[in-house]
Design a protein around this motif. Structure first.
Motif, PDB file in Angstrom:
ATOM      1  N   GLY A   1       0.792  -1.228   0.000  1.00 47.96           N
ATOM      2  CA  GLY A   1       0.000   0.000   0.000  1.00 47.96           C
ATOM      3  C   GLY A   1       0.819   1.270   0.000  1.00 47.96           C
ATOM      4  O   GLY A   1       0.272   2.365  -0.006  1.00 47.96           O
ATOM      5  N   GLY A   2       2.124   1.160  -0.022  1.00 48.70           N
ATOM      6  CA  GLY A   2       2.996   2.329  -0.068  1.00 48.70           C
ATOM      7  C   GLY A   2       3.397   2.653  -1.498  1.00 48.70           C
ATOM      8  O   GLY A   2       2.753   2.215  -2.454  1.00 48.70           O
ATOM      9  N   VAL A   3       4.449   3.418  -1.625  1.00 50.73           N
ATOM     10  CA  VAL A   3       4.994   3.727  -2.943  1.00 50.73           C
ATOM     11  C   VAL A   3       6.491   3.454  -2.942  1.00 50.73           C
ATOM     12  O   VAL A   3       7.152   3.515  -1.912  1.00 50.73           O
ATOM     13  CB  VAL A   3       4.734   5.194  -3.367  1.00 50.73           C
ATOM     14  N   SER A   4       7.007   3.158  -4.113  1.00 53.89           N
ATOM     15  CA  SER A   4       8.430   2.884  -4.271  1.00 53.89           C
ATOM     16  C   SER A   4       9.226   4.186  -4.221  1.00 53.89           C
ATOM     17  O   SER A   4       8.666   5.281  -4.238  1.00 53.89           O
ATOM     18  CB  SER A   4       8.672   2.191  -5.609  1.00 53.89           C
ATOM     19  N   ALA A   5      10.524   4.041  -4.208  1.00 53.32           N
ATOM     20  CA  ALA A   5      11.394   5.213  -4.325  1.00 53.32           C
ATOM     21  C   ALA A   5      11.170   5.859  -5.684  1.00 53.32           C
ATOM     22  O   ALA A   5      10.875   5.184  -6.670  1.00 53.32           O
ATOM     23  CB  ALA A   5      12.854   4.796  -4.167  1.00 53.32           C
ATOM     24  N   ARG A   6      11.287   7.172  -5.742  1.00 51.84           N
ATOM     25  CA  ARG A   6      11.048   7.871  -7.009  1.00 51.84           C
ATOM     26  C   ARG A   6      12.175   7.621  -7.998  1.00 51.84           C
ATOM     27  O   ARG A   6      13.332   7.404  -7.620  1.00 51.84           O
ATOM     28  CB  ARG A   6      10.865   9.356  -6.768  1.00 51.84           C
ATOM     29  N   VAL A   7      11.798   7.665  -9.287  1.00 49.89           N
ATOM     30  CA  VAL A   7      12.743   7.504 -10.384  1.00 49.89           C
ATOM     31  C   VAL A   7      12.506   8.665 -11.343  1.00 49.89           C
ATOM     32  O   VAL A   7      11.370   8.911 -11.768  1.00 49.89           O
ATOM     33  CB  VAL A   7      12.512   6.162 -11.124  1.00 49.89           C
ATOM     34  N   GLN A   8      13.554   9.388 -11.684  1.00 47.71           N
ATOM     35  CA  GLN A   8      13.408  10.523 -12.595  1.00 47.71           C
ATOM     36  C   GLN A   8      13.158  10.020 -14.008  1.00 47.71           C
ATOM     37  O   GLN A   8      13.878   9.172 -14.514  1.00 47.71           O
ATOM     38  CB  GLN A   8      14.656  11.398 -12.582  1.00 47.71           C
ATOM     39  N   VAL A   9      12.106  10.557 -14.652  1.00 53.49           N
ATOM     40  CA  VAL A   9      11.795  10.167 -16.024  1.00 53.49           C
ATOM     41  C   VAL A   9      11.911  11.342 -16.993  1.00 53.49           C
ATOM     42  O   VAL A   9      11.683  11.191 -18.176  1.00 53.49           O
ATOM     43  CB  VAL A   9      10.399   9.510 -16.142  1.00 53.49           C
ATOM     44  N   GLY A  10      12.237  12.520 -16.483  1.00 51.35           N
ATOM     45  CA  GLY A  10      12.411  13.663 -17.366  1.00 51.35           C
ATOM     46  C   GLY A  10      12.771  14.913 -16.603  1.00 51.35           C
ATOM     47  O   GLY A  10      12.613  14.994 -15.394  1.00 51.35           O
ATOM     48  N   GLY A  11      13.256  15.910 -17.321  1.00 50.00           N
ATOM     49  CA  GLY A  11      13.592  17.204 -16.747  1.00 50.00           C
ATOM     50  C   GLY A  11      13.016  18.313 -17.610  1.00 50.00           C
ATOM     51  O   GLY A  11      12.641  18.095 -18.756  1.00 50.00           O
ATOM     52  N   GLY A  12      12.905  19.495 -17.048  1.00 50.33           N
ATOM     53  CA  GLY A  12      12.407  20.634 -17.813  1.00 50.33           C
ATOM     54  C   GLY A  12      10.899  20.658 -17.994  1.00 50.33           C
ATOM     55  O   GLY A  12      10.388  21.206 -18.959  1.00 50.33           O
ATOM     56  N   TRP A  13      10.166  20.072 -17.068  1.00 43.64           N
ATOM     57  CA  TRP A  13       8.715  19.986 -17.188  1.00 43.64           C
ATOM     58  C   TRP A  13       7.990  21.175 -16.555  1.00 43.64           C
ATOM     59  O   TRP A  13       6.778  21.233 -16.568  1.00 43.64           O
ATOM     60  CB  TRP A  13       8.216  18.689 -16.558  1.00 43.64           C
ATOM     61  N   GLY A  14       8.710  22.134 -16.007  1.00 46.34           N
ATOM     62  CA  GLY A  14       8.092  23.244 -15.291  1.00 46.34           C
ATOM     63  C   GLY A  14       7.351  24.245 -16.152  1.00 46.34           C
ATOM     64  O   GLY A  14       6.615  25.076 -15.646  1.00 46.34           O
ATOM     65  N   GLY A  15       7.501  24.212 -17.460  1.00 39.86           N
ATOM     66  CA  GLY A  15       6.867  25.191 -18.341  1.00 39.86           C
ATOM     67  C   GLY A  15       5.443  24.858 -18.743  1.00 39.86           C
ATOM     68  O   GLY A  15       4.859  25.550 -19.566  1.00 39.86           O
ATOM     69  N   TYR A  16       4.872  23.822 -18.175  1.00 32.01           N
ATOM     70  CA  TYR A  16       3.530  23.396 -18.560  1.00 32.01           C
ATOM     71  C   TYR A  16       2.496  23.783 -17.506  1.00 32.01           C
ATOM     72  O   TYR A  16       2.778  23.759 -16.319  1.00 32.01           O
ATOM     73  CB  TYR A  16       3.484  21.892 -18.813  1.00 32.01           C
ATOM     74  N   THR A  17       1.290  24.110 -17.981  1.00 35.27           N
ATOM     75  CA  THR A  17       0.195  24.440 -17.070  1.00 35.27           C
ATOM     76  C   THR A  17      -0.648  23.222 -16.738  1.00 35.27           C
ATOM     77  O   THR A  17      -1.425  23.248 -15.801  1.00 35.27           O
ATOM     78  CB  THR A  17      -0.711  25.528 -17.669  1.00 35.27           C
ATOM     79  N   SER A  18      -0.504  22.162 -17.509  1.00 38.15           N
ATOM     80  CA  SER A  18      -1.231  20.918 -17.254  1.00 38.15           C
ATOM     81  C   SER A  18      -0.452  19.765 -17.871  1.00 38.15           C
ATOM     82  O   SER A  18       0.164  19.913 -18.929  1.00 38.15           O
ATOM     83  CB  SER A  18      -2.636  20.997 -17.854  1.00 38.15           C
ATOM     84  N   LEU A  19      -0.480  18.633 -17.191  1.00 37.07           N
ATOM     85  CA  LEU A  19       0.196  17.427 -17.665  1.00 37.07           C
ATOM     86  C   LEU A  19      -0.628  16.234 -17.225  1.00 37.07           C
ATOM     87  O   LEU A  19      -1.016  16.140 -16.067  1.00 37.07           O
ATOM     88  CB  LEU A  19       1.604  17.343 -17.061  1.00 37.07           C
ATOM     89  N   VAL A  20      -0.939  15.332 -18.164  1.00 39.59           N
ATOM     90  CA  VAL A  20      -1.802  14.204 -17.840  1.00 39.59           C
ATOM     91  C   VAL A  20      -1.373  12.958 -18.620  1.00 39.59           C
ATOM     92  O   VAL A  20      -0.935  13.052 -19.762  1.00 39.59           O
ATOM     93  CB  VAL A  20      -3.289  14.551 -18.134  1.00 39.59           C
ATOM     94  N   GLY A  21      -1.457  11.801 -17.957  1.00 35.16           N
ATOM     95  CA  GLY A  21      -1.273  10.522 -18.624  1.00 35.16           C
ATOM     96  C   GLY A  21      -2.581  10.156 -19.307  1.00 35.16           C
ATOM     97  O   GLY A  21      -3.636  10.185 -18.678  1.00 35.16           O
ATOM     98  N   VAL A  22      -2.542   9.839 -20.575  1.00 35.10           N
ATOM     99  CA  VAL A  22      -3.775   9.690 -21.354  1.00 35.10           C
ATOM    100  C   VAL A  22      -3.968   8.326 -21.986  1.00 35.10           C
ATOM    101  O   VAL A  22      -4.913   8.132 -22.734  1.00 35.10           O
ATOM    102  CB  VAL A  22      -3.840  10.768 -22.456  1.00 35.10           C
ATOM    103  N   GLY A  23      -3.084   7.402 -21.729  1.00 38.33           N
ATOM    104  CA  GLY A  23      -3.175   6.126 -22.426  1.00 38.33           C
ATOM    105  C   GLY A  23      -2.331   6.163 -23.683  1.00 38.33           C
ATOM    106  O   GLY A  23      -1.390   6.934 -23.788  1.00 38.33           O
ATOM    107  N   ASP A  24      -2.698   5.365 -24.657  1.00 38.47           N
ATOM    108  CA  ASP A  24      -1.895   5.209 -25.877  1.00 38.47           C
ATOM    109  C   ASP A  24      -2.462   6.066 -27.004  1.00 38.47           C
ATOM    110  O   ASP A  24      -3.344   5.629 -27.739  1.00 38.47           O
ATOM    111  CB  ASP A  24      -1.866   3.738 -26.279  1.00 38.47           C
ATOM    112  N   LEU A  25      -1.947   7.262 -27.190  1.00 36.20           N
ATOM    113  CA  LEU A  25      -2.384   8.124 -28.299  1.00 36.20           C
ATOM    114  C   LEU A  25      -1.663   7.815 -29.604  1.00 36.20           C
ATOM    115  O   LEU A  25      -2.217   8.012 -30.679  1.00 36.20           O
ATOM    116  CB  LEU A  25      -2.140   9.597 -27.965  1.00 36.20           C
ATOM    117  N   SER A  26      -0.441   7.349 -29.522  1.00 37.12           N
ATOM    118  CA  SER A  26       0.365   7.151 -30.726  1.00 37.12           C
ATOM    119  C   SER A  26       0.114   5.802 -31.405  1.00 37.12           C
ATOM    120  O   SER A  26       0.580   5.576 -32.511  1.00 37.12           O
ATOM    121  CB  SER A  26       1.852   7.295 -30.394  1.00 37.12           C
ATOM    122  N   GLY A  27      -0.598   4.895 -30.726  1.00 36.19           N
ATOM    123  CA  GLY A  27      -0.932   3.611 -31.331  1.00 36.19           C
ATOM    124  C   GLY A  27       0.160   2.562 -31.255  1.00 36.19           C
ATOM    125  O   GLY A  27       0.090   1.552 -31.942  1.00 36.19           O
TER     126      GLY A  27
END
Length: 81
Positions: free
Chosen positions: A11-37
């Protein structure tokens, strides 16, 4: 920075893993599933100018280069779902 956390069987969470940098310029960010097919989950981000960007999942826990999927005007929406 963008971080990924996995849920654990206790029921906890794992240690964090960095998956990207420079994401501060966005007003919204969402996981949406598979858009690219390609069978991998993608992200959609909106910048302050109202432009939409897709980041395709690579299957390694990282994301590919951004691709424009919407021109200006998306800033009038409260959020992305």
């Amino acid at each position: 920075m963008l971080w990924r956390y996995y849920g654990t069987v206790t029921g906890g969470v794992s240690a964090r893993v960095q998956v990207g940098g420079g994401w501060g310029g966005y007003t919204s960010l969402v996981g949406v599933g598979d858009l690219s097919g390609d069978g991998r989950t993608d992200l959609v981000a909106r910048d302050a100018a109202g432009k939409l960007w897709r980041y395709s999942g690579t299957g390694t826990g990282l994301y590919g280069a951004r691709v424009t999927i919407g021109t200006s005007g998306w800033q009038s929406f409260k959020g992305l779902y």
